[in-house]
Design an enzyme around this catalytic site. Structure first.
Site, PDB file in Angstrom:
ATOM      1  N   TYR A  57      -0.202  -1.178  10.410  1.00  0.00           N
ATOM      2  CA  TYR A  57      -0.532  -1.577   9.028  1.00  0.00           C
ATOM      3  C   TYR A  57       0.578  -1.106   8.092  1.00  0.00           C
ATOM      4  O   TYR A  57       1.081  -1.873   7.265  1.00  0.00           O
ATOM      5  CB  TYR A  57      -1.865  -0.931   8.653  1.00  0.00           C
ATOM      6  CG  TYR A  57      -2.286  -1.102   7.217  1.00  0.00           C
ATOM      7  CD1 TYR A  57      -2.855  -2.285   6.763  1.00  0.00           C
ATOM      8  CD2 TYR A  57      -2.131  -0.057   6.302  1.00  0.00           C
ATOM      9  CE1 TYR A  57      -3.251  -2.435   5.438  1.00  0.00           C
ATOM     10  CE2 TYR A  57      -2.525  -0.195   4.978  1.00  0.00           C
ATOM     11  CZ  TYR A  57      -3.088  -1.385   4.550  1.00  0.00           C
ATOM     12  OH  TYR A  57      -3.476  -1.527   3.241  1.00  0.00           O
ATOM     13  N   SER A 103       0.841  -1.192   0.000  1.00  0.00           N
ATOM     14  CA  SER A 103       0.000   0.000   0.000  1.00  0.00           C
ATOM     15  C   SER A 103       0.880   1.247   0.000  1.00  0.00           C
ATOM     16  O   SER A 103       2.030   1.193   0.470  1.00  0.00           O
ATOM     17  CB  SER A 103      -0.853  -0.027   1.278  1.00  0.00           C
ATOM     18  OG  SER A 103      -1.367   1.250   1.568  1.00  0.00           O
TER      19      SER A 103
HETATM   20  N1  LIG Z   1      -8.897  -1.308  -1.141  1.00  0.00           N
HETATM   21  C1  LIG Z   1      -7.914  -0.413  -1.192  1.00  0.00           C
HETATM   22  O1  LIG Z   1      -8.126   0.755  -1.548  1.00  0.00           O
HETATM   23  C2  LIG Z   1      -6.493  -0.829  -0.821  1.00  0.00           C
HETATM   24  C3  LIG Z   1      -5.479   0.140  -0.866  1.00  0.00           C
HETATM   25  C4  LIG Z   1      -4.170  -0.236  -0.567  1.00  0.00           C
HETATM   26  C5  LIG Z   1      -3.883  -1.557  -0.260  1.00  0.00           C
HETATM   27  N2  LIG Z   1      -4.888  -2.476  -0.212  1.00  0.00           N
HETATM   28  C6  LIG Z   1      -4.539  -3.870   0.138  1.00  0.00           C
HETATM   29  O2  LIG Z   1      -5.287  -4.764  -0.660  1.00  0.00           O
HETATM   30  C7  LIG Z   1      -5.634  -5.922   0.114  1.00  0.00           C
HETATM   31  C8  LIG Z   1      -7.150  -6.118   0.101  1.00  0.00           C
HETATM   32  O3  LIG Z   1      -7.774  -4.975   0.660  1.00  0.00           O
HETATM   33  P1  LIG Z   1      -9.376  -4.808   0.704  1.00  0.00           P
HETATM   34  O4  LIG Z   1      -9.663  -3.368   0.661  1.00  0.00           O
HETATM   35  O5  LIG Z   1     -10.015  -5.699  -0.286  1.00  0.00           O
HETATM   36  O6  LIG Z   1      -9.668  -5.319   2.188  1.00  0.00           O
HETATM   37  P2  LIG Z   1     -10.906  -6.163   2.779  1.00  0.00           P
HETATM   38  O7  LIG Z   1     -10.912  -5.908   4.243  1.00  0.00           O
HETATM   39  O8  LIG Z   1     -12.135  -5.899   1.977  1.00  0.00           O
HETATM   40  O9  LIG Z   1     -10.455  -7.671   2.500  1.00  0.00           O
HETATM   41  C9  LIG Z   1      -9.512  -8.326   3.294  1.00  0.00           C
HETATM   42  C10 LIG Z   1      -9.918  -9.774   3.404  1.00  0.00           C
HETATM   43  O10 LIG Z   1      -8.945 -10.443   4.222  1.00  0.00           O
HETATM   44  C11 LIG Z   1      -9.641 -11.337   5.075  1.00  0.00           C
HETATM   45  N3  LIG Z   1      -8.838 -11.641   6.263  1.00  0.00           N
HETATM   46  C12 LIG Z   1      -8.646 -10.860   7.354  1.00  0.00           C
HETATM   47  N4  LIG Z   1      -7.900 -11.518   8.254  1.00  0.00           N
HETATM   48  C13 LIG Z   1      -7.596 -12.724   7.714  1.00  0.00           C
HETATM   49  C14 LIG Z   1      -6.874 -13.848   8.184  1.00  0.00           C
HETATM   50  N5  LIG Z   1      -6.292 -13.853   9.391  1.00  0.00           N
HETATM   51  N6  LIG Z   1      -6.765 -14.922   7.368  1.00  0.00           N
HETATM   52  C15 LIG Z   1      -7.361 -14.945   6.144  1.00  0.00           C
HETATM   53  N7  LIG Z   1      -8.077 -13.909   5.670  1.00  0.00           N
HETATM   54  C16 LIG Z   1      -8.190 -12.807   6.444  1.00  0.00           C
HETATM   55  C17 LIG Z   1     -10.934 -10.622   5.420  1.00  0.00           C
HETATM   56  O11 LIG Z   1     -11.929 -11.517   5.889  1.00  0.00           O
HETATM   57  C18 LIG Z   1     -11.277  -9.967   4.078  1.00  0.00           C
HETATM   58  O12 LIG Z   1     -12.100 -10.796   3.280  1.00  0.00           O
HETATM   59  C19 LIG Z   1      -5.053  -5.707   1.496  1.00  0.00           C
HETATM   60  O13 LIG Z   1      -3.788  -6.329   1.582  1.00  0.00           O
HETATM   61  C20 LIG Z   1      -4.887  -4.208   1.579  1.00  0.00           C
HETATM   62  O14 LIG Z   1      -3.860  -3.835   2.447  1.00  0.00           O
HETATM   63  C21 LIG Z   1      -6.193  -2.146  -0.469  1.00  0.00           C
END
Ligand SMILES: NC(=O)c1ccc[n+]([C@@H]2O[C@H](COP(=O)([O-])OP(=O)(O)OC[C@H]3O[C@@H](n4cnc5c(N)ncnc54)[C@H](O)[C@@H]3O)[C@@H](O)[C@H]2O)c1
Length: 276
Positions: free
Chosen positions: A163, A150
């Site tokens: 994070y 990120s």
């Molecule tokens: N959405 C964004 O804008 C954004 C921006 C930067 C980085 N990211 C990265 O992208 C990835 C996905 O983000 P997102 O927005 O879809 O998040 P989200 O919270 O929608 O999805 C994360 C998923 O991980 C699962 N999870 C949590 N703990 C877990 C565990 N211990 N074991 C297995 N699964 C687990 C959750 O149940 C969830 O389904 C993350 O790594 C996040 O850091 C997202």
């Protein structure tokens, strides 16, 4: 963009029960991959896998807490039992619950349990999945590992210190994997993701906040899950066969412009100059 560039490949995507992981699962399936939907939320993983199967794809849901070594080992064994191989691992899972975000603050107010949880899920979880998935990839002399990072792992911000530190560490972990197994056909890259909220996440973000963030993008709008999933498919496929040990940034230019750009634009607009 070539269609079905992942035909015959087996891809594990962690945290794929929702958000960006679920979209990556759909897109990799569209490209012909058999997709393993891993999530701590088993029902959510089942829903995504069922949707993929209903669309004619191959999918397996595995309820897994990625921070548990025993659970991750069992998950990879289940994948090999069903599909016989592992070609792609997308380390996408992260703990981002409202409760976690509330407790993961600036450093002097850090909740130490939240710090440990972030490291256990985001960092140790990615290491554990890599540990067991790469062992399988090595049998075929080929594989691609992707680590979701990120902008917060590269730039200082006001909160989410745990994070951010976990995401920065993933960049180094990815490089270690690239250096250690590259000669045996394994590629590893970090994907630095910008703001790409799922539709339901838009509702939970205050509009003024989205407006500030949108103004700081060089693209017309913030990102979409599909735009991120398309980059995951590229890194997973042979189209990126000469790309390893690096960080690919997909953030609409959010992290690449001068910090004063938005304020300068506003100043020029106020004074009637165009500033270009
Ligand atoms: N959405 C964004 O804008 C954004 C921006 C930067 C980085 N990211 C990265 O992208 C990835 C996905 O983000 P997102 O927005 O879809 O998040 P989200 O919270 O929608 O999805 C994360 C998923 O991980 C699962 N999870 C949590 N703990 C877990 C565990 N211990 N074991 C297995 N699964 C687990 C959750 O149940 C969830 O389904 C993350 O790594 C996040 O850091 C997202």
């Amino acid at each position: 963009m070539s269609e079905r560039k992942l035909e015959g490949r087996v891809a594990i995507i962690t945290g794929a029960g929702g958000g960006l992981g679920a979209e990556a699962a759909r897109v990799l399936s569209m490209h012909g991959a058999s997709v393993v939907v891993v999530d701590i939320d088993g029902a959510a993983a089942q829903r995504v896998a069922a949707e993929i199967e209903a669309g004619g794809g191959q999918s397996l849901a595995v309820q897994t807490d990625v921070s548990s070594e025993a659970a991750v080992k069992a998950m990879v064994e289940a994948v090999v039992a069903r599909f016989g191989r592992v070609d792609v691992l997308h380390n996408n899972a992260a703990i981002l619950s409202v409760e976690q975000r509330r407790r993961d603050r600036d450093v002097i107010n850090m909740d130490v349990e939240a710090w440990d949880r972030a490291m256990a899920v985001n960092l140790r979880g990615a290491m554990l999945c890599t540990k067991y998935a790469v062992r399988e990839m090595l049998r075929n002399g080929k594989g691609s590992v992707i680590f979701a990072t990120s902008g917060l792992g590269a730039q200082g911000d006001l909160s989410l210190s745990a994070y951010a530190a976990s995401k920065a560490a993933l960049i180094m972990l990815s490089r270690s994997v690239a250096a250690q197994y590259g000669k045996q056909g394994i590629r590893s890259n970090a994907l630095q993701i910008g703001l790409a909220p799922a539709e339901n996440a838009h509702e939970s973000m205050p509009a003024p906040l989205i407006d500030i963030l949108r103004d700081n993008h060089l693209t017309p709008d913030v990102g979409t899950p599909r735009q991120i999933a398309d980059v995951v498919a590229f890194l997973a496929s042979d189209e990126s066969s000469f790309v390893t040990g690096t960080t690919l940034v997909a953030d609409g230019g959010f992290g690449s412009h001068t910090p004063s750009l938005v304020a300068m634009k506003a100043l020029f607009a106020q004074s009637g100059a165009n500033g270009m």
